[in-house]
Write an enzyme that holds these catalytic residues in place. Structure first.
Site, PDB file in Angstrom:
ATOM      1  N   SER A 286      -3.899  -3.694  49.822  1.00 58.34           N
ATOM      2  CA  SER A 286      -3.916  -4.055  48.404  1.00 58.34           C
ATOM      3  C   SER A 286      -4.518  -2.920  47.598  1.00 58.34           C
ATOM      4  O   SER A 286      -5.260  -2.086  48.127  1.00 58.34           O
ATOM      5  CB  SER A 286      -4.749  -5.317  48.190  1.00 58.34           C
ATOM      6  OG  SER A 286      -6.146  -4.997  48.185  1.00 58.34           O
ATOM      7  N   ASP A 287      -4.196  -2.875  46.323  1.00 58.54           N
ATOM      8  CA  ASP A 287      -4.963  -2.031  45.423  1.00 58.54           C
ATOM      9  C   ASP A 287      -6.365  -2.636  45.328  1.00 58.54           C
ATOM     10  O   ASP A 287      -6.600  -3.787  45.714  1.00 58.54           O
ATOM     11  CB  ASP A 287      -4.296  -1.966  44.051  1.00 58.54           C
ATOM     12  CG  ASP A 287      -4.653  -0.698  43.288  1.00 58.54           C
ATOM     13  OD1 ASP A 287      -5.678  -0.068  43.618  1.00 58.54           O
ATOM     14  OD2 ASP A 287      -3.919  -0.340  42.358  1.00 58.54           O
TER      15      ASP A 287
END
Length: 771
Positions: A286-287
């Site tokens: 994920s970011d």
């Protein structure tokens, strides 16, 4: 609380092991490791099998501790903690947790920001830059200055809107360019040793992510409404190339909602597309804090436990942040997800670490990369490459009456004016690290002219205050005036989009006043990440030349000076359209690429924009005159009759008939490929590099139609001596390059004529697809 306590116990155990044994931790599977006899330490086994064996030996708490970017160690198995987050966008970076510059190595090679490098249209250059960054990362790891080798680069998002603060990080607006950049850079970063990664590359941010903060809309809760057509032919191709062609070992999902579903919670994207269709061999990250934002900003799940479960079950393997570590155990205990879901994620994660050699003992014993050390960082070859990249990317936008190159013999005195002239920070862009050396534009000019007077002219690039009178007086008393204007990270960066395409503050009035006072037409050099509307300068006869130099990295000042004084012939071409200020009336939140004449929507990028750009995509001047022609001998006459004989054309639904790429099949697509050879002639007067851009044009492409006005299908660069010719050959893959996306996202090749072009005035090839 139970999950947090479990993580704390694991980390504490790892720390105690260090304290008891003293010094550095034992290497995983090294002689001192308590697990040296286990199967996961057997380097002869496939990485996935080794990873699965390791995961099977972990407790639930130990597993959960692995799910964040700062992964816990497992002391009883000799597994040390690991930091997943490092950056290498255009050189190793301060950003992230994995790299440190406080040991034997205190600086790294700082290359130009990506958009300028993309302007070279040279995938060999991009590969070499990735290779150099990977080498320096591995050297730091061997020296103990890196706690990970997973590099969260490159950024291959499409630069859709000119106001986007992070557009500077990308290869530009064109999906073919971004795809070729992705392949070259990832291959360089990951290395070419079979079975062993130099570093792990991560392509980000999938997908359709290109808004930071605009008019109250933030990236953290923006719902990007994207058509299947635009996803298929604009936003997804670079990520597909990353995985399918470059074999990237990571893809990062974006903050963005895609049509109502957060990217990091989309099983269609993470599992069906990345792994199922594209065959990702690696992990999905994920970011940063994107998992927490699923609940806190996007309200996609009701509880923290549901949030963790929906992301992991969708196909996420790693969360940047600690949200999954804090709430993962409770999600398991409440039955929101199964331990097998976590096992799948951890097997993907540990398999990448196995491929990096993290479970093969002392990293300095690695046969491919163990020899790298301090002597391999900031080498002369890497410094030269940083200079080459900056030189090759610089774009000459205007050169009236041969204002450039300057003749150092006739310029007795020079005035250097502008806030970006002597500020080292103006060279960096974002995601930078400590450069091994720095040459500002002022210092570059001073290498050529002994009598140089400098005035910043503005208090900063924001230019709230301008010393206009002083600057005009200086200009009037100098033989030559060179102005270094543009933007800075105070106008464009992560978290900050622009609201205007004009030069900020009083810059325009300062430039105009200086140009009016100068003895000769002034030279304007723009240091910006993204495009600016400089129509006033383009049309002002007192401004003789305009250069765009991006954020050019550690050697940027010298690169600009070499172009100004003719020691380098400029060859860069714009990788983005430069729009007029009126474009800012279009909402950034409108994701459509195609124009809609009925409502006045102008479309985006050179492929669909219906307005009048300040400068076009692919535009760039040279000190030489080049001509190009497609060599007829290499043209395939009608190769398609037999190859398409078994494929029945269907009504496209938007005019004419077409062949479905899926029905042509992989073998048929391979057989349809043909070479396009272009002859380049340098008519002089200088040697120089030339980038050939080959486009396809459809005869029935009209405003608002589903077909682009034109589409880049390939490019190649070659240095050609004055008066000489050279031939460049590139492969055209009709299934990829001559196809288009229908409204439902399916790829088709239109029946009938397609035209290849290499320039506005050059001849065309007609390629006919007709069974």
């Amino acid at each position: 609380m139970a999950a947090a306590a479990g993580v704390l116990l694991v980390l504490t155990a790892a720390v105690l092991l260090l304290l008891v044994e003293g010094g550095e931790p034992p290497y995983s599977c090294g002689p001192r490791s308590p697990s040296s006899g286990y199967a996961f330490c057997d380097a002869r086994l496939p990485p996935a099998r080794r990873a699965a064996d390791l995961v099977s030996r972990l407790t639930a708490a130990e597993k959960v501790a692995q799910l964040g970017d700062e992964a816990g160690g497992v002391a009883r198995l000799g597994v040390p903690p690991y930091k997943w987050w490092s950056e290498g966008l255009h050189g190793l970076s301060y950003w992230g947790h994995g790299m440190h510059f406080n040991g034997a190595v205190t600086a790294i090679t700082s290359f130009p920001q990506v958009l300028l490098t993309a302007a070279a249209f040279d995938d060999r250059l991009w590969f070499r830059i990735g290779q150099a960054i990977g080498t320096e990362a591995r050297a730091l790891y061997n020296l103990g200055q890196a706690e990970g080798l997973t590099i969260w680069s490159p950024n291959v998002n499409i630069y859709r809107d000119p106001r986007w603060g992070r557009g500077q990080e990308t290869p530009g607006e064109d999906p073919t360019t971004a795809s070729k950049y992705a392949v070259a850079f990832v291959k360089g970063l990951q290395g070419s040793t079979p079975g062993t990664l130099q570093t792990s590359a991560c392509c980000k941010h999938a997908t359709a992510y290109d808004l930071e903060e605009w008019n109250g809309v933030a990236r953290y809760n923006f719902n990007a409404k994207v058509t299947a057509q635009d996803l298929a032919d604009t936003f997804n191709p670079p990520f597909k190339s990353c995985v399918v062609d470059a074999k990237a070992s990571c893809v990062m999902c974006a903050y963005t909602d895609i049509n109502g579903v957060p990217a990091c919670a989309s099983s269609d994207l993470l599992s069906k597309t990345f792994r199922g269709q594209w065959g990702l061999d690696g992990y999905v990250s994920s970011d940063c804090d994107a998992v927490a934002l699923l609940r806190d900003a996007q309200r996609y799940a009701p509880t923290p436990e549901d949030t963790v479960a929906v992301a992991i079950k969708a196909g996420l393997d790693l969360n940047c942040g600690n949200y999954t570590q804090v709430h993962g155990m409770a999600a398991l205990q409440q039955g929101k997800m199964r331990e097998s879901d976590v096992d799948r994620a951890l097997t993907n994660l540990f398999a990448v670490r196995m491929r990096l050699g993290h479970f093969d003992g002392d990293p300095r014993s690695n046969a491919a990369y163990g020899h790298l050390g301090a002597a391999d960082v900031c080498t002369q070859a890497h410094r030269d490459l940083a200079l080459e990249a900056a030189q090759d990317g610089i774009v000459l936008l205007k050169n009236d009456a041969g204002a450039l190159p300057l003749d150092r013999a006739t310029v007795r005195s020079a005035a250097v004016i502008g806030p970006n002239a002597n500020d080292p920070a103006a060279l960096n862009g974002n995601y930078f690290g400590p450069p091994c050396e720095t040459t500002t534009p002022l210092q570059g000019v001073q290498r050529y002219i002994s009598s140089v007077r400098f005035l910043a002219g503005c208090d900063s690039p924001a230019c709230g205050f301008a010393a206009t009178g002083q600057a005009a007086a200086l200009a009037s008393s100098s033989d030559q005036v060179i102005m270094f204007m543009g933007l800075s990270q105070d106008q464009e960066k992560e978290g900050l989009d622009r609201t205007s395409l004009l030069l900020p503050g009083k810059q325009q009035s300062l430039i105009t006043a200086v140009a009016s006072a100068a003895r000769r037409p002034v030279i304007l050099v723009l240091l910006t990440g993204g495009p600016v509307d400089v129509t006033f300068a383009k049309n002002n006869p007192k401004i003789g030349a305009i250069l765009w130099a991006g954020y050019p990295g550690q050697a940027g000042g010298l690169a600009v000076a070499k172009v100004l004084f003719g020691d380098h012939n400029p060859s860069g071409r714009l990788p983005v359209t430069w729009y007029p200020e009126e474009f800012t009336r279009i909402p950034m939140t409108d994701m459509r690429m195609r124009a809609d004449p009925a409502t006045g929507y102008p479309g985006r990028s050179y492929r669909f924009y219906q307005g009048n750009p300040v400068y076009k995509f692919g535009y760039g001047l040279s000190y030489s005159k080049f001509s190009r022609r497609l060599v007829a001998a290499a043209k395939p006459r009608r190769p398609n009759r037999n190859l398409l004989a078994g494929v029945i054309p269907k009504q496209a639904g938007d005019g004419g008939e077409s062949y479905h790429v899926e029905e042509i099949g992989e073998e048929g697509c391979e057989r349809l490929k043909f070479p396009a050879t272009v002859e380049v002639h340098n008519h002089g007067p200088m040697d120089g590099k030339h980038s050939v851009l080959v486009f396809v044009r459809w005869p029935n492409a009209t405003a608002g139609a589903s077909r682009p006005a034109r589409q880049l299908v390939g490019f190649s660069s070659q240095h050609v001596r004055a008066g000489e010719k050279a031939r460049l050959t590139m492969e055209i893959n009709p299934c990829e390059h001559l196809s288009r996306a229908r409204e439902d996202g399916t790829k088709v090749i239109d029946r009938g004529s397609h035209f290849l072009k290499v320039g506005e005035e050059d001849d065309e090839w007609e390629i006919s697809f007709d069974a």
